[in-house]
Design a protein around this motif. Structure first.
Motif, short mmCIF file in Angstrom:
data_model
loop_
_atom_site.label_atom_id
_atom_site.label_comp_id
_atom_site.label_asym_id
_atom_site.label_seq_id
_atom_site.Cartn_x
_atom_site.Cartn_y
_atom_site.Cartn_z
N GLU A 266 -32.32 44.43 -3.54
CA GLU A 266 -33.19 45.41 -2.86
C GLU A 266 -32.37 46.46 -2.12
O GLU A 266 -32.88 47.49 -1.71
CB GLU A 266 -34.10 44.70 -1.85
N ARG B 12 -28.39 49.45 -5.84
CA ARG B 12 -29.01 49.79 -7.13
C ARG B 12 -27.98 49.56 -8.22
O ARG B 12 -26.95 50.26 -8.29
CB ARG B 12 -29.49 51.25 -7.11
N ASP B 13 -28.27 48.57 -9.06
CA ASP B 13 -27.32 48.15 -10.09
C ASP B 13 -26.96 49.31 -11.03
O ASP B 13 -27.84 49.96 -11.60
CB ASP B 13 -27.94 46.99 -10.89
N THR C 19 -25.40 52.53 -7.45
CA THR C 19 -24.65 52.56 -6.18
C THR C 19 -23.62 51.43 -6.15
O THR C 19 -22.96 51.22 -5.14
CB THR C 19 -25.59 52.41 -4.97
N HIS D 201 -28.51 57.03 -1.26
CA HIS D 201 -29.45 55.89 -1.27
C HIS D 201 -29.51 55.24 0.12
O HIS D 201 -30.60 54.93 0.62
CB HIS D 201 -28.97 54.89 -2.32
N THR E 235 -33.31 55.53 1.57
CA THR E 235 -34.14 54.32 1.51
C THR E 235 -34.15 53.57 2.82
O THR E 235 -35.11 52.89 3.15
CB THR E 235 -33.63 53.40 0.37
#
Ligand code: GMT
Length: 376
Positions: free
Chosen positions: A306, A309-310, A313, A349, A353
């Motif tokens: 969560e 980000r595979d 990032t 990100h 987020t």
């Protein structure tokens, strides 16, 4: 609003999140009362809206174990009456939530709502122990509101304790002004030679952090790309980690720095962060690294998917997949354009987020909700 915040004062994600939350709320005009056995290590500043109440435990010969939980309950009750607190927000269920619920019974002249934030090991390690299971469950059921730092932790808590109540997910955050890549003249040269890459691991060196895998990944990477590893932290696995490094003949390539107050400077000279944990409800370190533009190679444990980000990032791989983690590390470290792209993605990100203002607002709304519910 007048808010009591109970947290662990030591190095560690839950204390950091609690302290940063309190600081941000004070900045917005709320009156914040920290309650702990020591001044939280991130609370180094003066602010007119911030108070600190120290829990003192009576050292009496009869007590083989000092009754901290009771002393904390008394202190919460005392602070609540003295400062006329509207709400108590405890970070980490054990024993904080139980103490807060006791304090609530002590404060008889008003209703004192308790918000409990679950951080991870309070559920996945400590709360799991048979001796703590029922009391942890009770503290979750009886709190006025419960939050978890990831959906993964919420779901695990609900399944494990068969909880029917609502647990709200509020993600952790970073202060984007603090967590940003800074120039530190001479620091990169202090830990590496020209052309070498720097990998970093930051943790409390507990078994769940899998230091063996951190060093294993580094050893593989170092065979392909000249690199160094910075190890920040200390804990029960430190000795085993030193031995492993020695056995691999990597003593001059791995720098053990012990606990550090600040990690921004070290992250700013790092190229990759390693977090191959067995359990990780959120992984605040991953967020701190990404905010500083450092891609993260992590396991798929708990809430890490969560946060990272595979392929965008950083990379997520199964727990224990040391060689695959090393392959991905080499992939990102050997291409300047790929690294630059991931670094920019990571920074964006982390800011978008896990935006601080948005998350602080979510906590404020929750306080308003429990206080409104508590009104006769
Ligand atoms: O990682 C630790 O063992 C420390 C622990 C703590 O309570 O400080 O960290 C937990 O809370 C952090 C803040 O919410 C999370 O970022 C960590 O993922 C979580 N640790 C685990 O779940 C192992």
């Amino acid at each position: 609003m007048r808010i009591g915040i109970v947290c662990y004062p030591t190095y560690g994600g839950s204390g950091v999140v609690a302290t940063e939350l309190g600081k941000a709320l004070a900045q917005k005009g709320h009156e914040i009362h920290f309650i702990s056995y020591d001044r939280p290590f991130r609370l180094e500043m003066f602010h007119q809206n911030i108070f600190y109440h120290e829990v003192e435990v009576l050292d009496y010969p009869l007590f083989k174990f000092p009754p901290y939980m009771i002393a904390l309950a008394s202190k919460i009750g005392e602070a609540a009456r003295w400062a006329d607190l509207d709400v108590i927000h405890v970070h980490y269920a054990i024993p904080h939530a139980v103490s807060a619920l006791l304090a609530k019974k002590l404060v008889t002249d008003k209703y004192l709502p308790v918000v409990t934030t679950l951080h991870g090991t309070d559920i996945t390690v400590v709360g799991h122990e048979p001796q703590f299971f029922e009391i942890t469950r009770m503290s979750i059921e009886e709190s006025d509101a419960v939050t978890a730092v990831s959906c993964s932790l919420r779901d695990e808590t609900t399944d494990l304790f068969k909880i029917s109540r609502d647990i709200k997910v509020i993600y952790n955050f970073i202060d984007p002004e603090e967590y940003t890549r800074v120039a530190v003249p001479g620091l990169k040269q202090r830990y590496s030679a020209a052309g070498e890459k720097i990998l970093i691991h930051i943790s409390n060196f507990r078994p769940v952090k899998r230091l063996k895998d951190v060093i294993g990944v580094f050893a593989h990477v170092n065979r392909k790309i000249p690199a160094r590893l910075i190890m920040v932290g200390d804990g029960p696995e430190a000795q085993a980690a030193h031995k492993q490094v020695e056995a691999l003949g990597l003593t001059d390539r791995v720098h053990f720095l012990g606990k550090q107050e600040r990690v921004v400077e070290l992250l700013s000279v790092s190229d990759l962060c390693l977090l191959p944990s067995e359990k990780e409800s959120f992984g605040l370190v991953a967020l701190e690294a990404m905010a500083c533009g450092v891609p993260v190679i992590a396991s798929t444990a708990g809430g890490l998917p969560e946060v990272i980000r595979d392929g965008v990032t950083g990379f997520l791989l199964p727990v224990g997949a040391v060689e695959l983690m090393a392959l991905k590390a080499v992939e990102v470290l050997s291409s300047v354009s790929r690294w630059n792209e991931m670094s920019v993605n990571a920074r964006t990100h982390a800011r978008e987020t896990f935006q601080m203002e948005m998350i602080i607002r979510q906590y404020e709304e929750l306080y308003e909700e429990v206080v409104a519910r508590a009104k006769p």
